[in-house]
Design a protein around this motif. Structure first.
Motif, mmCIF file in Angstrom:
data_model
loop_
_atom_site.group_PDB
_atom_site.id
_atom_site.type_symbol
_atom_site.label_atom_id
_atom_site.label_comp_id
_atom_site.label_asym_id
_atom_site.label_seq_id
_atom_site.Cartn_x
_atom_site.Cartn_y
_atom_site.Cartn_z
ATOM 1 N N TRP A 195 -32.758 -40.441 -16.611
ATOM 2 C CA TRP A 195 -33.603 -39.310 -16.483
ATOM 3 C C TRP A 195 -33.853 -39.361 -15.088
ATOM 4 C CZ3 TRP A 195 -35.719 -35.164 -16.964
ATOM 5 C CH2 TRP A 195 -36.791 -34.795 -16.942
ATOM 6 N N GLU A 196 -34.191 -40.488 -14.483
ATOM 7 C CA GLU A 196 -34.479 -40.633 -13.132
ATOM 8 C C GLU A 196 -33.390 -39.999 -12.224
ATOM 9 O OE1 GLU A 196 -35.579 -44.510 -12.352
ATOM 10 O OE2 GLU A 196 -37.664 -44.424 -13.441
ATOM 11 N N LEU A 197 -32.234 -40.124 -12.649
ATOM 12 C CA LEU A 197 -31.088 -39.720 -11.920
ATOM 13 C C LEU A 197 -30.861 -38.294 -12.039
ATOM 14 C CD1 LEU A 197 -28.664 -40.241 -10.061
ATOM 15 C CD2 LEU A 197 -27.407 -41.025 -12.086
ATOM 16 N N PHE A 198 -31.224 -37.867 -13.341
ATOM 17 C CA PHE A 198 -30.991 -36.478 -13.696
ATOM 18 C C PHE A 198 -31.876 -35.528 -12.861
ATOM 19 C CE2 PHE A 198 -32.073 -32.652 -16.417
ATOM 20 C CZ PHE A 198 -30.809 -31.973 -16.242
ATOM 21 N N GLN A 199 -33.138 -36.077 -12.652
ATOM 22 C CA GLN A 199 -34.072 -35.509 -12.006
ATOM 23 C C GLN A 199 -33.852 -35.288 -10.290
ATOM 24 O OE1 GLN A 199 -38.652 -36.184 -12.960
ATOM 25 N NE2 GLN A 199 -37.456 -37.947 -13.784
ATOM 26 N N LEU A 200 -33.171 -36.480 -9.776
ATOM 27 C CA LEU A 200 -32.819 -36.478 -8.575
ATOM 28 C C LEU A 200 -31.780 -35.379 -8.194
ATOM 29 C CD1 LEU A 200 -32.696 -40.233 -7.792
ATOM 30 C CD2 LEU A 200 -34.372 -38.827 -6.633
ATOM 31 N N LEU A 201 -30.750 -35.475 -9.049
ATOM 32 C CA LEU A 201 -29.494 -34.308 -9.041
ATOM 33 C C LEU A 201 -30.155 -33.071 -9.030
ATOM 34 C CD1 LEU A 201 -26.700 -34.507 -8.750
ATOM 35 C CD2 LEU A 201 -26.482 -34.198 -11.285
ATOM 36 N N VAL A 202 -31.209 -32.607 -9.894
ATOM 37 C CA VAL A 202 -31.592 -31.403 -10.067
ATOM 38 C C VAL A 202 -32.622 -31.063 -9.039
ATOM 39 C CG1 VAL A 202 -33.081 -29.633 -11.391
ATOM 40 C CG2 VAL A 202 -31.329 -31.305 -12.560
ATOM 41 N N LYS A 203 -33.084 -31.576 -8.435
ATOM 42 C CA LYS A 203 -34.060 -31.587 -7.194
ATOM 43 C C LYS A 203 -33.449 -31.370 -5.632
ATOM 44 C CE LYS A 203 -38.229 -33.563 -9.376
ATOM 45 N NZ LYS A 203 -39.212 -34.914 -9.319
ATOM 46 N N ASN A 204 -32.180 -32.289 -5.828
ATOM 47 C CA ASN A 204 -31.801 -32.210 -4.290
ATOM 48 C C ASN A 204 -30.308 -31.602 -4.173
ATOM 49 O OD1 ASN A 204 -33.732 -34.098 -3.082
ATOM 50 N ND2 ASN A 204 -33.339 -35.507 -4.647
ATOM 51 N N ALA A 205 -29.747 -31.194 -5.273
ATOM 52 C CA ALA A 205 -28.729 -30.714 -5.154
ATOM 53 C C ALA A 205 -29.083 -28.879 -5.441
ATOM 54 C CB ALA A 205 -27.495 -31.029 -5.740
ATOM 55 N N PHE A 206 -27.913 -28.015 -5.160
ATOM 56 C CA PHE A 206 -28.251 -26.881 -5.723
ATOM 57 C C PHE A 206 -27.182 -26.408 -6.712
ATOM 58 C CE2 PHE A 206 -28.008 -21.857 -5.523
ATOM 59 C CZ PHE A 206 -29.445 -21.719 -5.872
ATOM 60 N N TRP A 207 -26.009 -25.719 -6.354
ATOM 61 C CA TRP A 207 -25.069 -25.385 -7.483
ATOM 62 C C TRP A 207 -24.103 -26.774 -6.947
ATOM 63 C CZ3 TRP A 207 -26.249 -19.932 -6.689
ATOM 64 C CH2 TRP A 207 -26.957 -19.399 -7.808
ATOM 65 N N ILE A 208 -23.387 -27.461 -8.004
ATOM 66 C CA ILE A 208 -22.457 -28.276 -7.687
ATOM 67 C C ILE A 208 -21.160 -27.888 -8.404
ATOM 68 C CG2 ILE A 208 -21.740 -30.823 -8.085
ATOM 69 C CD1 ILE A 208 -24.826 -31.184 -8.245
ATOM 70 N N LEU A 209 -20.045 -27.966 -7.727
ATOM 71 C CA LEU A 209 -18.772 -27.702 -8.445
ATOM 72 C C LEU A 209 -17.910 -29.349 -8.538
ATOM 73 C CD1 LEU A 209 -19.130 -25.330 -6.179
ATOM 74 C CD2 LEU A 209 -17.466 -24.574 -7.801
ATOM 75 N N ALA A 210 -17.918 -29.649 -9.629
ATOM 76 C CA ALA A 210 -17.625 -31.262 -9.958
ATOM 77 C C ALA A 210 -16.334 -31.483 -10.483
ATOM 78 C CB ALA A 210 -18.818 -31.908 -10.684
ATOM 79 N N TYR A 211 -15.579 -31.973 -9.733
ATOM 80 C CA TYR A 211 -13.956 -32.626 -10.143
ATOM 81 C C TYR A 211 -14.169 -33.896 -10.167
ATOM 82 C CZ TYR A 211 -12.579 -27.451 -9.727
ATOM 83 O OH TYR A 211 -12.599 -26.321 -9.565
ATOM 84 N N GLU A 212 -12.993 -34.561 -10.720
ATOM 85 C CA GLU A 212 -12.956 -35.859 -10.608
ATOM 86 C C GLU A 212 -12.870 -36.574 -9.130
ATOM 87 O OE1 GLU A 212 -10.315 -37.483 -14.529
ATOM 88 O OE2 GLU A 212 -9.196 -36.266 -13.029
ATOM 89 N N ASN A 213 -12.302 -36.086 -8.538
ATOM 90 C CA ASN A 213 -12.112 -36.586 -7.062
ATOM 91 C C ASN A 213 -12.690 -35.930 -5.876
ATOM 92 O OD1 ASN A 213 -9.804 -38.270 -8.092
ATOM 93 N ND2 ASN A 213 -8.323 -36.554 -7.973
ATOM 94 N N VAL A 214 -13.275 -34.623 -6.140
ATOM 95 C CA VAL A 214 -14.019 -34.006 -5.094
ATOM 96 C C VAL A 214 -15.105 -33.296 -5.567
ATOM 97 C CG1 VAL A 214 -13.888 -32.202 -3.276
ATOM 98 C CG2 VAL A 214 -11.882 -33.436 -3.895
ATOM 99 N N CYS A 215 -16.371 -33.264 -5.215
ATOM 100 C CA CYS A 215 -17.396 -32.614 -5.455
ATOM 101 C C CYS A 215 -17.781 -31.632 -4.516
ATOM 102 C CB CYS A 215 -18.507 -33.485 -5.755
ATOM 103 S SG CYS A 215 -20.128 -32.701 -6.466
ATOM 104 N N PHE A 216 -18.014 -30.400 -4.849
ATOM 105 C CA PHE A 216 -18.525 -29.404 -3.927
ATOM 106 C C PHE A 216 -19.727 -29.110 -4.023
ATOM 107 C CE2 PHE A 216 -13.908 -29.013 -4.784
ATOM 108 C CZ PHE A 216 -13.446 -28.626 -3.693
#
Length: 343
Positions: free
Chosen positions: A171-192
């Motif tokens: 839950w703490e990690l999910f909040q951090l991700l939502v608050k500190n990143a906008f749109w994410i394009l997530a692949y196994e080796n690269v995250c845009f």
């Protein structure tokens, strides 16, 4: 099982909605270090400890770079794994503690279409601008900012309703991700990672909208024009609707855009600026026909005010061929002679 809200709990529903909607609509630049830390932790939670994190000013810039990377270098899209690990299990656990009726009430009161409208508008524009082979892979990796919808619901369940869960770290990690990143394009080796827009404009019904300027704009200049939720090409969007020309209707092939042009220009201007055929007259009323401006011929009942000279025009069904018949249709079946007596 929680079966009802207290008045105090009910009063807090809009507070949490406004909090997470404000995060969604923020135009502040993201803190790239915080975003990077959150993404690395998110990948670590599903056993992926090595990932290249690339930052971009817009989703379009990220999509162009995806095309250069190649499928082997990117690996598989992992949006589903991240969603499942960080939010879905937690959400299911806490929402199971509410009666269905309350979950529906909470959803109705917290529901916001902002996230999905932003995503859908961008998808539509980019699908027109990007090559097909790129667009095939792009949406699969797209983690929508719909996370804000989950976040406000989960936080309300936990903080206000006291629902219990076993996923504090997630839950703490999910909040951090939502608050500190906008749109994410997530692949196994690269995250845009795409930064926030520098401008977002909506109309009163929370649809992307701006007049004579972009409704959505990013720091690298990538922008989206929209009129009450309908994506516009730049040739229309950069001009204020008052400067739109009726003649555009004769060349526009997209039915939705024709509808928007007609709505914004108005039938009064259209019947003055386009070539019309006069079908019939009745007193101060004229029934006009305009060809090639819409899917079917436009029939307009034009009324010129005898005292002011002001023109009013209403669209009527194309099967009407007499002005008197059109007046009757406009007046809900009342004949103009009878209508004049009654008024």
């Amino acid at each position: 099982m929680i079966t009802e809200f207290t008045p105090e709990q009910e009063a807090l529903i809009p507070v949490y909605k406004e909090k997470w909607d404000a995060i969604l609509l923020s135009t502040e630049r993201i803190d790239r270090q915080k975003a990077q830390d959150a993404i690395k932790s998110a990948y670590g939670s599903i056993g992926k400890n090595e990932v290249d994190i690339l930052f971009y000013d817009s989703p379009y810039a990220a999509a162009i770079d995806i095309n250069k990377q190649g499928e082997i270098k990117l690996g598989k899209p992992i949006r589903g794994k991240l969603d499942s690990q960080l939010a879905i299990k937690l959400w299911r656990q806490v929402e199971s503690q509410l009666e269905m009726r309350l979950k529906e009430q909470l959803w109705d009161r917290q529901r916001s279409m902002l996230a999905s409208r932003l995503e859908i508008s961008l998808r539509r524009q980019m699908s027109r601008q990007l090559q097909d082979n790129l667009w095939v892979n792009f949406p699969k990796a797209f983690i929508r900012k719909i996370g804000t919808s989950w976040a406000k619901e989960i936080e309300f369940y936990i903080t206000v309703l006291g629902c219990q869960h076993n996923f504090q770290k997630e839950w703490e990690l999910f909040q951090l991700l939502v608050k500190n990143a906008f749109w994410i394009l997530a692949y196994e080796n690269v995250c845009f990672v795409c930064d926030r827009p520098t401008k977002i404009n909506f109309d009163a019904r929370q649809r992307l909208h701006a007049e004579g300027e972009p409704a959505l704009e990013f720091a690298d200049g990538y922008s989206l024009y929209a009129y009450h939720g309908v994506n516009l090409p730049r040739k229309y969007g950069y001009l204020h609707p008052k400067k739109w020309r009726s003649q555009w209707l004769l060349q526009e092939t997209n039915a939705e855009l024709r509808r928007v042009l007609i709505q914004a220009i108005g039938y009064e201007r259209i019947c003055q600026e386009l070539q019309t055929t006069e079908l019939d007259l009745f007193r101060e009323y004229t029934l006009l026909k305009i060809d090639d401006a819409d899917v079917e011929p436009i029939h307009l009942l034009k009324m010129t005010c005898p005292s002011t000279g002001q023109i009013h025009a209403l669209r009527v069904p194309p099967n009407l061929t007499s002005a008197r018949e059109a007046i009757r249709w406009v007046n809900w079946g009342i004949d103009p002679e009878k209508f004049a007596i009654e008024t």
